[in-house]
Write an enzyme that holds these catalytic residues in place. Structure first.
Site, short mmCIF file in Angstrom:
data_model
loop_
_atom_site.label_atom_id
_atom_site.label_comp_id
_atom_site.label_asym_id
_atom_site.label_seq_id
_atom_site.Cartn_x
_atom_site.Cartn_y
_atom_site.Cartn_z
N GLU A 137 -6.80 10.24 -2.85
CA GLU A 137 -5.94 9.55 -1.61
C GLU A 137 -6.82 8.93 -0.80
OE1 GLU A 137 -3.02 8.67 -2.25
OE2 GLU A 137 -2.58 9.86 -3.84
N TYR A 153 1.07 9.58 5.49
CA TYR A 153 1.16 9.28 4.10
C TYR A 153 0.22 10.17 3.21
CZ TYR A 153 -0.20 7.68 -0.40
OH TYR A 153 -0.76 7.87 -1.88
N ASP A 176 4.35 4.60 1.30
CA ASP A 176 3.30 3.64 1.36
C ASP A 176 4.11 2.33 1.06
OD1 ASP A 176 3.73 3.70 -1.28
OD2 ASP A 176 1.68 3.86 -2.04
N CYS A 178 20.40 -1.00 -8.11
CA CYS A 178 19.60 -1.75 -7.40
C CYS A 178 20.38 -2.64 -6.58
CB CYS A 178 18.45 -2.25 -8.15
SG CYS A 178 17.32 -3.31 -6.82
N1 ADE Z 1 -2.45 4.88 -4.75
C1 ADE Z 1 -2.72 5.75 -3.93
N2 ADE Z 1 -2.27 6.83 -4.30
C2 ADE Z 1 -2.11 6.84 -5.80
C3 ADE Z 1 -1.90 7.66 -6.98
N3 ADE Z 1 -1.81 9.10 -6.64
N4 ADE Z 1 -1.53 7.16 -8.00
C4 ADE Z 1 -1.88 5.87 -8.32
N5 ADE Z 1 -2.24 5.04 -7.13
C5 ADE Z 1 -2.22 5.44 -6.19
#
Ligand code: ADE
Length: 337
Positions: A31, A114, A132, A202
């Site tokens: 992350e 986040y 995010d 949606c």
């Molecule tokens: N971008 C940020 N975290 C992510 C994740 N766990 N999988 C894919 N893209 C990401």
């Protein structure tokens, strides 16, 4: 909706290494790397970090310079510094046991709402929603609300909405699935609504508003920052020093720099001669542009055959061990080919 989303995820998710583990260290590492980096770019860095530092203790015990070197090219080096500080705090304060709750995680350096939610939910199945850019885009369109996604009060609203939408039976999978839907289907331009498991619910699709959602308040244009670099190579050594202070490229190495307001001109040549105490005007080599999130860097490169008085020089043989900002590394390699 939750079931449709998880079924879609099981069938279509990308197979990414950090999704095959529950190890909080590996999830956290991924992350941090992915915070401002695309998956394709981050993946090889993730693999190198895991190989070199298989657990948090290994990372905590690493010399700063090795970590910064391994980070070279990823940009936003503050991430790497904070990552090391967090690893050391975990080693000392938590005796190497990775913190397992959102409330503990968010206190660590470099971990915001986040990342705390990502680690707490992916590794420990804590029922906290991640928010995010992908998540906000999916939710904006799904519920048809125009809270701005680039503005703190708007983001706060989206956190609450995401928490409301969370599947409390499967927080890890649900969070991954919403992000993945944003990355693969509910894309910023031309979303693939025909492939979307949530299409039936949606709002934006029903009301033909996928083009106008999510709402952005709009950014100011990036400011332009001209930077003039003077390259001097003498007796197998190159003039180079480490950056200091709170600015971009912290602690990376760079050539002698003058930040003038002007572009590459004869006047700049004279200015460089004066500032660095040269006898002759330096030679203009060329320029390049480098985009950061809030800034556009205009890099101008100059050359002098003279030795710059009172400036540190480093043997050329050490150049490859030092961390240089990517555009400087590129310019240097171009000069040497
Ligand atoms: N971008 C940020 N975290 C992510 C994740 N766990 N999988 C894919 N893209 C990401």
């Amino acid at each position: 909706m939750h079931r449709a989303l998880l079924e879609w995820y099981a069938a279509h998710a990308r197979d990414l290494p950090w999704r095959r583990t529950k190890d909080p260290y590996l999830i956290w590492l991924s992350e941090i790397i992915l915070q401002q980096t695309r998956v394709e770019q981050g993946l090889p860095y993730y693999q190198r970090f895991v190989q070199r530092f298989p657990d948090v203790e290994a990372l905590a015990s690493a010399p700063d310079s090795e970590v910064m070197k391994l980070w070279e090219g990823l940009g936003y080096y503050r991430r790497a510094e904070n990552m090391l500080r967090a690893a050391r705090e975990i080693k000392e304060k938590y005796k190497g046991r990775f913190p397992s709750t959102f409330d503990e995680l968010i206190k660590l350096p470099g971990i915001g709402p986040y990342t705390a939610a990502a680690v707490a939910s992916f590794a420990f199945d804590e029922p906290v929603a991640v928010t995010d850019g992908n998540v906000m885009r999916v939710l904006s369109r799904l519920i048809g609300k125009a809270f701005p996604v680039d503005h703190a009060p708007g983001i706060k609203q989206w956190r609450a909405q995401a928490q409301n939408f969370l599947n409390r039976q499967a927080p890890a999978l649900h969070n991954q699935a919403v992000m993945e839907l944003g990355a693969l289907v509910c894309t910023p331009q031309n979303p693939s609504c025909d492939k979307c498991p949530l299409a039936a619910w949606c709002t934006a699709r029903r009301e033909n508003r996928t083009g106008e959602l999510p709402l952005r308040k709009g950014k100011k244009k990036p400011g332009i920052r001209p930077m003039h670099y003077l390259i001097s190579v003498r007796n197998g050594q190159v003039a180079l020093r480490q950056r200091r202070g709170q600015d971009i490229w912290r602690r990376l190495y760079e050539f002698p720099l003058w930040e003038g307001r002007e572009k590459g001109s004869r006047r700049t040549g004279k200015k460089l001669k004066e500032i660095f105490g040269l006898k002759e005007m330096p030679l203009f080599l060329g320029h390049t542009v480098h985009l950061l999130t809030h800034r556009k860097l205009e890099l101008y490169f100059w050359y002098t055959p003279e030795e710059i008085p009172d400036f540190p020089y480093i043997p050329l043989s050490q150049m490859h061990e030092l961390s240089l900002p990517v555009p400087l590394r590129r310019a240097w390699e171009e000069l040497n080919t």
